[in-house]
Write a protein that holds these residues in place. Sequence first.
Motif, mmCIF file in Angstrom:
data_model
loop_
_atom_site.group_PDB
_atom_site.id
_atom_site.type_symbol
_atom_site.label_atom_id
_atom_site.label_comp_id
_atom_site.label_asym_id
_atom_site.label_seq_id
_atom_site.Cartn_x
_atom_site.Cartn_y
_atom_site.Cartn_z
ATOM 1 N N LEU A 33 0.850 -1.267 -0.030
ATOM 2 C CA LEU A 33 0.003 0.118 -0.063
ATOM 3 C C LEU A 33 0.815 1.030 0.079
ATOM 4 C CD1 LEU A 33 -2.664 -1.162 2.855
ATOM 5 C CD2 LEU A 33 -3.004 -1.094 0.059
ATOM 6 N N MET A 34 1.960 1.113 0.670
ATOM 7 C CA MET A 34 2.834 2.411 0.547
ATOM 8 C C MET A 34 3.854 2.252 -0.693
ATOM 9 S SD MET A 34 4.138 2.316 4.568
ATOM 10 C CE MET A 34 3.035 2.499 6.030
ATOM 11 N N SER A 35 3.885 1.554 -1.573
ATOM 12 C CA SER A 35 4.441 1.369 -2.408
ATOM 13 C C SER A 35 4.775 2.684 -3.632
ATOM 14 C CB SER A 35 4.712 0.113 -3.347
ATOM 15 O OG SER A 35 3.320 0.253 -3.864
ATOM 16 N N PRO A 36 3.581 3.331 -3.724
ATOM 17 C CA PRO A 36 3.488 4.512 -4.642
ATOM 18 C C PRO A 36 4.371 5.456 -4.226
ATOM 19 C CG PRO A 36 1.230 3.714 -4.263
ATOM 20 C CD PRO A 36 2.168 3.071 -3.327
ATOM 21 N N MET A 37 4.887 5.359 -2.746
ATOM 22 C CA MET A 37 5.711 6.544 -2.395
ATOM 23 C C MET A 37 7.057 6.481 -3.310
ATOM 24 S SD MET A 37 5.837 6.219 1.830
ATOM 25 C CE MET A 37 4.269 6.338 2.821
ATOM 26 N N ALA A 38 7.268 5.299 -3.690
ATOM 27 C CA ALA A 38 8.676 5.315 -4.493
ATOM 28 C C ALA A 38 8.664 6.255 -5.930
ATOM 29 C CB ALA A 38 9.006 3.776 -4.799
ATOM 30 N N ALA A 39 7.500 6.427 -6.120
ATOM 31 C CA ALA A 39 7.301 7.397 -7.323
ATOM 32 C C ALA A 39 7.260 8.795 -7.313
ATOM 33 C CB ALA A 39 6.077 6.880 -7.924
ATOM 34 N N THR A 40 7.602 9.291 -5.862
ATOM 35 C CA THR A 40 7.396 10.724 -5.800
ATOM 36 C C THR A 40 8.440 11.341 -4.619
ATOM 37 O OG1 THR A 40 5.731 12.513 -5.169
ATOM 38 C CG2 THR A 40 5.705 10.385 -3.744
ATOM 39 N N THR A 41 8.302 12.453 -4.220
ATOM 40 C CA THR A 41 9.163 12.840 -3.234
ATOM 41 C C THR A 41 8.824 12.974 -1.975
ATOM 42 O OG1 THR A 41 8.467 15.057 -3.728
ATOM 43 C CG2 THR A 41 10.109 14.397 -4.884
ATOM 44 N N PHE A 42 9.644 13.186 -0.610
ATOM 45 C CA PHE A 42 9.265 13.096 0.621
ATOM 46 C C PHE A 42 8.120 14.341 0.900
ATOM 47 C CE2 PHE A 42 10.069 13.546 5.194
ATOM 48 C CZ PHE A 42 9.218 12.439 5.720
ATOM 49 N N ALA A 43 8.373 15.185 0.160
ATOM 50 C CA ALA A 43 7.747 16.626 0.383
ATOM 51 C C ALA A 43 6.018 16.421 0.084
ATOM 52 C CB ALA A 43 8.399 17.848 -0.508
ATOM 53 N N VAL A 44 5.921 15.681 -1.225
ATOM 54 C CA VAL A 44 4.578 15.282 -1.736
ATOM 55 C C VAL A 44 3.919 14.290 -0.695
ATOM 56 C CG1 VAL A 44 3.420 14.206 -3.553
ATOM 57 C CG2 VAL A 44 5.264 15.674 -4.041
ATOM 58 N N VAL A 45 4.636 13.166 -0.341
ATOM 59 C CA VAL A 45 4.375 12.391 0.476
ATOM 60 C C VAL A 45 3.596 12.877 2.187
ATOM 61 C CG1 VAL A 45 4.818 10.262 2.175
ATOM 62 C CG2 VAL A 45 5.800 10.384 -0.372
ATOM 63 N N LYS A 46 4.430 13.983 2.284
ATOM 64 C CA LYS A 46 3.948 14.452 3.779
ATOM 65 C C LYS A 46 2.863 15.327 3.374
ATOM 66 C CE LYS A 46 7.436 16.889 5.201
ATOM 67 N NZ LYS A 46 8.462 17.766 6.167
ATOM 68 N N ALA A 47 2.782 16.182 2.075
ATOM 69 C CA ALA A 47 1.604 16.967 1.800
ATOM 70 C C ALA A 47 0.272 16.133 1.611
ATOM 71 C CB ALA A 47 2.211 17.723 0.474
ATOM 72 N N ILE A 48 0.398 15.079 1.241
ATOM 73 C CA ILE A 48 -0.622 13.926 1.391
ATOM 74 C C ILE A 48 -1.031 13.404 2.624
ATOM 75 C CG2 ILE A 48 -1.676 11.965 0.261
ATOM 76 C CD1 ILE A 48 -0.084 12.339 -2.285
ATOM 77 N N THR A 49 0.056 12.890 3.331
ATOM 78 C CA THR A 49 -0.168 12.156 4.382
ATOM 79 C C THR A 49 -0.696 12.951 5.819
ATOM 80 O OG1 THR A 49 1.627 10.520 3.780
ATOM 81 C CG2 THR A 49 0.755 10.354 6.030
ATOM 82 N N LEU A 50 -0.192 14.199 5.931
ATOM 83 C CA LEU A 50 -0.294 14.755 7.251
ATOM 84 C C LEU A 50 -1.837 15.368 7.108
ATOM 85 C CD1 LEU A 50 2.925 16.919 7.980
ATOM 86 C CD2 LEU A 50 2.210 14.621 8.614
ATOM 87 N N PRO A 51 -2.569 16.010 5.886
ATOM 88 C CA PRO A 51 -4.022 16.367 5.773
ATOM 89 C C PRO A 51 -4.827 14.890 6.118
ATOM 90 C CG PRO A 51 -2.759 17.333 4.101
ATOM 91 C CD PRO A 51 -1.846 16.250 4.780
ATOM 92 N N ALA A 52 -4.308 13.752 5.549
ATOM 93 C CA ALA A 52 -5.116 12.548 5.334
ATOM 94 C C ALA A 52 -5.237 12.200 7.088
ATOM 95 C CB ALA A 52 -4.357 11.359 4.927
#
Length: 448
Positions: A98-117
């Motif tokens: 489920l976390m594997s899509p993280m490999a296709a982006t940056t940590f900044a984008v991951v944080k921008a999605i995860t924290l609001p979620a």
Amino acid sequence: MTTIERTPSATAALQSWWTALPRAARVILSILPALTAGYAVYLWAHTVVGPHHHQFDLAIYFRAVHFWAAGNDIYDYSQFDPVNISLGYTYPPLAAVLMSPMAATTFAVVKAITLPAIVLSAAACVLLILRERVIIPRGMTVAVVGVVTAIAFLLEPMRQTLGFGQINLFLMLLVLLDVLVLARRGSRFTGVGIGLAMAIKLTPGIFLLYLLVSRQWRAALVALGTAVTATLAAAVVAPAETWRFYTSLLFESDRVGFLGSSANQSINGLLARFTSPLPPSTAVWGLLVLVLLVAGYRRVRSAVAAGDVLAAITLTGLVGVLISPVSWPHHIVWVLPAMVILGSTLIRGVLAAVRSGGPVAPRLRPLIGPAVLVATGVFIWGWDTRIVLGLPDVDYTGLGPLAMLAGSLPMFWTLAALFVLPVTSFPRAALSASSRRVAAGTRGTPTD
């Protein structure tokens, strides 16, 4: 055990006032209090109470997934940790998939999605929890849920979940949706949420206890079936990792960090602090787990018989925290519904005592336990008690038993809540069929 009395008069008056306001005022009063409360809580949490963890755990997930995508085994990933020396990826393979899509982006984008979620998941949990105890006037849901959600992040488990970028609120939401939405509707998919949570992280398996105690046999089978199916689906994507996790890594509890760490607030953590540098006795821990399971079973059964689903599921969550080999503070998100239950019980109890017209003191006596839990909970969950008390992260050598006990204050609060958390008796007509069967069995009357 108290009996709930829903008096709509105050709610009706508030509803009338709200409806009479201009639309623009209603919009402002819906959004502004939540934003103001959220900003105040953020300042308090990260300038007064404790450190900002800068989504440390989320960074581990991100780097581990990139390590995996490069052709390595995700469970071979490790990185330096200032407390535990080295930490790696510890979740089951489904979580990795489920976390594997993280490999296709940056940590900044991951944080921008995860924290609001995480914040939105917390708000959804708050809404589901409040509906069990509070009548929210129509149109005021955003304002009420927004403010309560902001306040909820004053609690250390919630604050750490956001600060570390953890997944605990996502799992809690899956369980609450299962129990408070699907089961209430009699859905044949009841159990899917708990099953998915079990496949993503093992500890939600404790909620099978609730399904079994409430005699929701089909839901228990659905939960097990969902967990197995999801795990097998992950095995198709990651067969080697799945085999390794469930045949080897599953039994290596020390991979998540030092068991004797101040952060481990399970019974096992207390034992580890006393026996360090030796590991805690498996026999002693097993015996305590058995005792807690029996006590938890009795309390959950009582809540189910009373029709108090929120108390039943909260008690189940608290049992899971206590018996797990490792329970970090961010795992203990079930303190949120516990505090809502305690607070609503106190408010209703005090109002009933004042309105009774008779002696107030005898009516307040049953509220002593909940009041003590709320008062101590404000301190224990409002701050990082390790920092406040000046306790070490791991090494308690030479500090003595009092320091070791003080290092387990959150665990002792959780243990007290398991026995003291109030159960509210709902009208029999409101009970589900499964709850009525349990109630009938408890009272020794024929089953409906």
